[in-house]
Structures are given as C-alpha cells and as structure tokens.
Scaffold this active site. Structure first.
Site: not given
Length: 158
Positions: A97-98
């Site tokens: 997850i960015c």
C-alpha cells in the site's frame, strides 16, 4: 517469545480495538505478543469494493516510533472463497500500500486504529478501478516487506 518494548501500549490498543465499533473492520486473528494482526476491512455500498479484504499488520520492534509493516493479503476460506487484493491506484497487486501514513507521515501518535480507518477511507473515496501506473515494474523488484520499498507518490487525489 520476548515481549515488545511497548507491550503496555500494544495491549491498550488491542483492548481499544476489541471495544471499538468500526463498521466494516474486524479483527480476525493476532499472535500472543500482539505484534501480528489480521483484519478484514470493507466499505459499505461501494461498487468497486463489494467484498471484505484481508489486511496484515506486523508491529516492528521500533513501534510506535516507526510505523508497522502493513499489506493486503490473499486468503482462502471455506465460507467466502478467495479474498483478493483490492484494485486501487495506491495498492499494488502484491498487497503493498502506497500511503504516506505508513511512511513519512507516521508519528508515534498514530495507532493501529488510525491505520485501519485511513485505509478504509482510502478505499471508500476511490472511484478508479486501476492499479498504480508502475505496478508491473514495482512487482519485479518489490521486497517482501513493504517497509523496505521506496514508493513514488503519483497522486494525492485518490
């Protein structure tokens, strides 16, 4: 297993999560030392995300000074079948997850609950059914631990 340096804080967060009514978020499992958790996370009435997704949270030895290692995971259950990784412009197909909160914007004031609510909000506000633009390239060199990634933040609008 040795206890975490901030075991009291982890216990307090764990108890708060057990009492909290977080719609669409449920604790599935955790280890005895409260350093590894699996949650389901979902959003209501969202065409892109009709299902719940599995999220793993690993608490590092440097928590709460350092953020946990967080990623979506695939799993298969007898009742729901295979739970996929959600498609989102900030979620890679390997579950990484960015999200700034998991990196440079993390502070010791953040918590497991704030992570869960931020990721749920990220899903809830998304209207684009696509992976990050560099998904294929990222997967070629991505480490197992998302904390060892150097994310490029493409877009703050999603």
């Amino acid at each position: 297993m040795p206890s975490h340096p901030f075991q009291k804080r982890l216990l307090k967060e764990y108890r708060a999560l057990q009492k909290a009514d977080l719609p669409g978020i449920a604790l599935v499992s955790n280890d005895d030392s409260l350093t590894y958790f699996i949650f389901t996370i979902g959003v209501r009435n969202h065409d892109l995300y009709p299902d719940s997704y599995y999220l793993s949270i690993y608490i590092t030895q440097d928590y709460p000074v350092d953020s946990p290692s967080v990623k979506f995971v695939t799993t298969t259950t007898a009742t729901t079948g295979t739970a996929p990784i959600p498609i989102h412009p900030h979620i890679y197909s390997n579950g990484h997850i960015c999200l700034n909160l998991l990196g440079e914007d993390w502070t010791p004031a953040c918590s497991i609950e704030s992570i869960l609510l931020s990721i749920q909000s990220m899903l809830d506000t998304n209207e684009v059914n696509e992976r990050p633009p560099d998904n294929s390239q990222y997967l070629l060199h991505a480490p197992d631990d998302p904390k060892k990634s150097r994310f490029i933040y493409h877009d703050d609008n999603v």
